[in-house]
Scaffold this active site. Structure first.
Site, short mmCIF file in Angstrom:
data_model
loop_
_atom_site.label_atom_id
_atom_site.label_comp_id
_atom_site.label_asym_id
_atom_site.label_seq_id
_atom_site.Cartn_x
_atom_site.Cartn_y
_atom_site.Cartn_z
N LYS A 117 -10.64 44.17 -41.84
CA LYS A 117 -11.79 45.07 -41.89
C LYS A 117 -11.83 45.67 -43.29
O LYS A 117 -10.79 46.06 -43.83
CB LYS A 117 -11.63 46.16 -40.83
CG LYS A 117 -12.69 47.26 -40.85
CD LYS A 117 -13.96 46.76 -40.18
CE LYS A 117 -14.98 47.89 -40.03
NZ LYS A 117 -14.71 48.72 -38.83
N LEU A 118 -13.02 45.76 -43.87
CA LEU A 118 -13.16 46.34 -45.21
C LEU A 118 -14.41 47.19 -45.28
O LEU A 118 -15.45 46.87 -44.68
CB LEU A 118 -13.28 45.24 -46.28
CG LEU A 118 -12.06 44.39 -46.57
CD1 LEU A 118 -12.41 43.31 -47.59
CD2 LEU A 118 -10.90 45.24 -47.08
N SER A 119 -14.34 48.29 -46.01
CA SER A 119 -15.55 49.00 -46.41
C SER A 119 -16.31 48.10 -47.38
O SER A 119 -15.69 47.31 -48.10
CB SER A 119 -15.20 50.31 -47.12
OG SER A 119 -14.47 51.17 -46.27
N ALA A 167 -18.33 55.69 -47.39
CA ALA A 167 -18.59 57.13 -47.35
C ALA A 167 -18.60 57.73 -48.76
O ALA A 167 -19.48 58.54 -49.10
CB ALA A 167 -17.54 57.82 -46.49
N HIS A 189 -16.06 58.13 -38.67
CA HIS A 189 -15.49 57.79 -37.36
C HIS A 189 -15.75 58.90 -36.33
O HIS A 189 -16.81 59.50 -36.30
CB HIS A 189 -13.99 57.50 -37.49
CG HIS A 189 -13.67 56.38 -38.43
ND1 HIS A 189 -14.47 55.26 -38.60
CD2 HIS A 189 -12.61 56.19 -39.26
CE1 HIS A 189 -13.92 54.46 -39.48
NE2 HIS A 189 -12.80 55.00 -39.90
#
Length: 267
Positions: free
Chosen positions: A55-57, A110, A148
């Site tokens: 999983k990656l931003s 973010a 989250h």
């Protein structure tokens, strides 16, 4: 074949991957060495190509696009899903320029959305996402960017919303917010990547078919999180884009990358 797989312990990710890692679906002979870590750790690991699947931003994926290939399934993308800028007391927009801000990581979406909304915000410090609320409450920082499940708990702790950073993106760009994706090492065979993509899609579909069940796997990693918060989390971050990005999802990601690159370019 056994591959390393990394994602966060948050309910949206454990919801997506439960059927795959616990073999509730046919994994076609694939085995996975699973690592659960916070998103910024996963982002940092991608710089060293530590994991086969992760999983990656999106900012981390953009930085490492020559090392990783994005998959169509498992993504977090949508409307009303963006991070929030919060504080203990009201902060006026001009004051953001000299306010101390806790962010969940430099390579997170973010942090990018904070820069997009408030380019003058420079006094930023990476803090583990789950510690940001308390850090602001204890006045270690003037502001915090929360992601989250903290979207659903900050008001209970007496914190206030200064800005919905995702809302700023949606209003200016008229597009959904791409938060994170699942990516495979580019060195993996394309046919193998296609199999992995298909398995993740089946895992998400299995999870949706059995919802609203909250599985022991999701509960285990959600720690003491309230079940209602778990459901809110899943319902907000897991959607049709998580099953398959589709053309709309891909266009939104291309739009994000274009803006991201423009912010990086010298003015």
């Amino acid at each position: 074949m056994k591959l390393s797989l990394g994602f966060s312990p948050c309910p949206n990710d454990t919801f997506i991957f439960d059927a795959l890692v616990n073999k509730k679906i046919n994994t076609e002979g694939m085995e996975f060495d699973v690592v659960l870590e916070d998103i910024q750790t996963l982002n940092e690991w991608s710089n060293q190509e530590k994991l086969d699947i992760t999983k990656l931003s999106f900012p981390a994926f953009f930085t490492n696009h020559h090392k990783y290939e994005m998959l169509n399934s498992g993504a977090a993308l949508g409307k009303g899903v963006g991070p929030l800028l919060i504080a203990k007391r009201m902060v006026n927009v001009p004051d953001i320029a000299h306010s101390s801000i806790a962010i969940p990581g430099e390579q997170t979406t973010a942090n990018f959305l904070l820069s997009f909304a408030f380019p003058m915000a420079k006094n930023k410090t990476p803090v583990l996402f789950s510690s940001i609320e308390d850090a602001v409450l204890l006045e270690k920082f003037d502001l915090g960017v929360i992601i989250h499940e903290n979207r659903f708990t900050y008001q209970q702790k007496g914190l206030i919303k200064i800005c919905d950073l995702g809302e700023v993106w949606e209003e200016r760009q008229k597009a959904p917010i791409p938060l994170g994706c699942i990516a495979c090492k580019s060195s993996l065979d394309p046919e193998l990547r296609a199999v992995i993509d298909s398995l993740i899609k089946k895992s998400v579909e299995y999870a949706f078919a059995h919802y609203p069940e909250i599985t022991p796997y999701t509960r285990q990693h959600a720690q003491a999180m309230d079940e209602n918060v778990m459901r809110q989390h899943i319902q907000l971050y897991v959607n049709n884009y998580s099953v398959d990005l589709g053309e709309d999802g891909k266009k939104a990601i291309e739009q994000l990358q274009k803006v991201y690159n423009s912010l990086l370019s010298p003015q």
